[in-house]
Design an enzyme around this catalytic site. Sequence first.
Site, PDB file in Angstrom:
ATOM      1  N   ASP A  24      34.932  -9.946 -29.872  1.00 26.53           N
ATOM      2  CA  ASP A  24      33.689 -10.690 -30.072  1.00 26.53           C
ATOM      3  C   ASP A  24      33.676 -11.146 -31.530  1.00 26.53           C
ATOM      4  O   ASP A  24      33.420 -10.357 -32.436  1.00 26.53           O
ATOM      5  CB  ASP A  24      32.501  -9.768 -29.761  1.00 26.53           C
ATOM      6  N   ASP A  73      26.321  -8.057 -20.152  1.00 28.49           N
ATOM      7  CA  ASP A  73      26.969  -7.310 -21.243  1.00 28.49           C
ATOM      8  C   ASP A  73      25.909  -6.500 -21.948  1.00 28.49           C
ATOM      9  O   ASP A  73      24.773  -6.942 -22.133  1.00 28.49           O
ATOM     10  CB  ASP A  73      27.726  -8.239 -22.199  1.00 28.49           C
ATOM     11  N   GLU A  95      31.987 -13.972 -33.826  1.00 26.93           N
ATOM     12  CA  GLU A  95      30.948 -15.003 -33.853  1.00 26.93           C
ATOM     13  C   GLU A  95      30.315 -15.171 -35.224  1.00 26.93           C
ATOM     14  O   GLU A  95      29.402 -15.977 -35.395  1.00 26.93           O
ATOM     15  CB  GLU A  95      29.865 -14.671 -32.826  1.00 26.93           C
TER      16      GLU A  95
END
Length: 302
Positions: A102, A13, A104
């Site tokens: 994403d 990624d 986090e």
Amino acid sequence: MQARKQGNAQGIDVSHWQGKIDWTKVAASGISFAFIKATQNSVDAKFIENARGAKAAGLMIGAYHYLDNSVMTEAAAKSAAQVFYNAIQSAGVKFDLPPILDYESKSGSLSTAGTTVVAKAFLNEIGRLTGVTPMLYTYPAFIGNFSGLSQYPLWIARYSTQTPVDASGWTRWTFWQYSDGQSGGTLPNGSRIVGGINGQVDLNEFDGTEAKLRNKYGSKKEEPKVSERDVKQVSDWAAKDWAEAKANGYFDGTRPGAAITREETAIVINRLRANFLKLIAGSSARISDLEERLKRIEQGGQ
């Protein structure tokens, strides 16, 4: 959750932090897929270049949105999903892998329940916009903030050779980010270096071989459409023979394009048979005799 397995497809990624990438060399180094950062508060500076380059090199590609700590409400999450969707549309390429949230990190004032609300709002909205079930990326220390989201595929980050533990309803990962390029696991060749990239890059693994990855997310070949013919119309190539057979009384002249049945075949055979007997007999007096002899031959006699 399950462990890594020999033969699983390898991926990376990336974002603008990797700088200029030689995607041909990336593909040649055994990498099968790439997740590409699309958006945070704005579009990543290398998003379109990376998406087009990875796609041209033959990699399976996916886009992800990094959810900024400033997103704290359902409305803000939906707006972020719209920004992400617009970026995906602007890339001008087809993304093979699901769109990814994403998530986090969160503001200290956002509760655990609020985190799930935000995540769910984003996932629902990007799923609605794209028509594709999205995926959630997070890591073990943060996954406990989510509840009731395990219906979404999981991309887990754990920079260790130890398998991630079951958490928040997830018992399997679909993708595992097993290294940040410096620590954690290594590629099958024992290295963390990927050709075509200067410096470190995150390493990922799909739960299955490259063939399974492409079968799961690759474009499905459409079956060729078979157009139904008009049974009332005769084909150009058969027009002459059809006219002759019709004129000679073997068919009634209707539905020339239809499939012939056993019954219709029997009628044609019997008409041909009768005409052959007449032709051979030469006179009606001999027809009965020839017909009896023909019956014996048809029945296996002499």
